[in-house]
Design a protein around this motif. Structure first.
Motif, PDB file in Angstrom:
ATOM      1  N   SER A 138      66.645  16.991  44.002  1.00  0.00           N
ATOM      2  CA  SER A 138      66.341  16.333  42.735  1.00  0.00           C
ATOM      3  C   SER A 138      67.256  15.118  42.524  1.00  0.00           C
ATOM      4  CB  SER A 138      66.504  17.315  41.581  1.00  0.00           C
ATOM      5  OG  SER A 138      65.604  18.390  41.705  1.00  0.00           O
ATOM      6  N   ARG A 153      54.548   9.561  45.346  1.00  0.00           N
ATOM      7  CA  ARG A 153      54.975  10.958  45.530  1.00  0.00           C
ATOM      8  C   ARG A 153      55.067  11.274  47.000  1.00  0.00           C
ATOM      9  NH1 ARG A 153      55.281  16.027  43.262  1.00  0.00           N
ATOM     10  NH2 ARG A 153      54.616  17.751  44.584  1.00  0.00           N
ATOM     11  N   GLU A 178      59.409  18.466  47.702  1.00  0.00           N
ATOM     12  CA  GLU A 178      58.401  18.517  46.644  1.00  0.00           C
ATOM     13  C   GLU A 178      59.034  18.905  45.310  1.00  0.00           C
ATOM     14  OE1 GLU A 178      55.460  21.213  48.035  1.00  0.00           O
ATOM     15  OE2 GLU A 178      54.490  19.757  49.363  1.00  0.00           O
ATOM     16  N   PHE A 179      60.024  19.816  45.343  1.00  0.00           N
ATOM     17  CA  PHE A 179      60.730  20.175  44.112  1.00  0.00           C
ATOM     18  C   PHE A 179      61.453  18.961  43.541  1.00  0.00           C
ATOM     19  CE2 PHE A 179      64.364  21.655  41.720  1.00  0.00           C
ATOM     20  CZ  PHE A 179      63.804  22.634  40.886  1.00  0.00           C
ATOM     21  N   ASP A 217      58.876  16.570  42.015  1.00  0.00           N
ATOM     22  CA  ASP A 217      58.426  17.094  40.730  1.00  0.00           C
ATOM     23  C   ASP A 217      59.484  16.896  39.660  1.00  0.00           C
ATOM     24  OD1 ASP A 217      56.090  17.916  41.942  1.00  0.00           O
ATOM     25  OD2 ASP A 217      56.791  19.994  42.280  1.00  0.00           O
ATOM     26  N   SER A 218      60.749  17.050  40.011  1.00  0.00           N
ATOM     27  CA  SER A 218      61.825  16.892  39.020  1.00  0.00           C
ATOM     28  C   SER A 218      61.934  15.416  38.596  1.00  0.00           C
ATOM     29  CB  SER A 218      63.165  17.336  39.595  1.00  0.00           C
ATOM     30  OG  SER A 218      63.121  18.710  39.932  1.00  0.00           O
TER      31      SER A 218
END
Length: 215
Positions: free
Chosen positions: A174, A188, A207-208, A211-212
């Motif tokens: 993140s 993305r 991916e985390f 998304d963050s």
């Protein structure tokens, strides 16, 4: 021959055949009757009575003894050998199965193995890894590469240092995603590719991070 019944016969003349010296017509004195003694018979009767009583008493005792003998015999019957019974062998009890609780207790009770002594290289690698994480985010593979290529630690020492530090790699992903977005724009998929190929994060971690960052 003189007739004794003849009245003409002179008195005092003894007839023929009369005992001498005994006056005619006078009966001879009777011989005294001997009295029979009764006491021998009485004694004999008493003796016989005692003998009869003894026989009767002895017979009674023998009868009672004869009668009591069978009672004694019947009171003690002959011993009868007990019948032999075959006892089926009982199966051995099954060993108790170890339950989860018992296994946990054994594991808890077992002493922890002594930790191997930390070498100087491992100790220094841990310090360097902590310093790098204070400056910038790193993935596991990226931090090991920095310690080996950038600082010259052996792969064993670098791996030891990374595995002995509590690191949240999702959080590191993140932070890296936010740093890239602060410098330039990314899609993305482009950001996920940069985090995986460029920085060594796993696809899930990348991916985390995307998304963050709001992608």
């Amino acid at each position: 021959m003189t007739n004794p019944n003849d009245p003409n016969q002179p008195y005092g003349q003894q007839p023929y055949g009369a005992p001498q010296g005994q006056p005619y017509g006078q009966q001879p004195p009777e011989a005294p009757v001997k009295k029979k003694r009764k006491w021998p018979w009485i004694v004999g009767a008493v003796v016989v009575l005692f003998v009869i009583i003894g026989i009767v008493g002895g017979g009674g005792d023998s009868d009672s003894e004869t009668t009591a003998a069978p009672a004694t015999t019947s009171a003690a019957p002959a011993a009868v050998a007990p019948a032999q019974t075959t006892v089926a062998p009982q199966p051995a009890p099954a060993a108790p199965q170890a339950t989860a609780e018992s296994v946990e207790e054994v594991e808890t009770a077992a002493p922890a193995p002594a930790a191997p002594a930390e070498s100087a290289g491992q100790r220094n690698a841990v310090r360097s890894a902590g310093q790098y994480l204070d400056v910038a985010p790193f993935s596991r593979d990226g931090l090991i590469q920095q310690l080996t290529v950038g600082d010259g630690y052996s792969t064993e020492d670098a791996t030891y240092a990374v595995d002995n530090i509590d690191i949240d790699y999702n959080e590191q992903a993140s932070k890296a995603a936010e740093n890239y977005l602060d410098l330039t724009g990314f899609s993305r998929d482009g950001l996920v590719q940069q985090l995986t190929v460029g920085d060594g994060y796993t696809t899930e971690q990348a991916e985390f991070g995307a998304d963050s960052a709001g992608l």
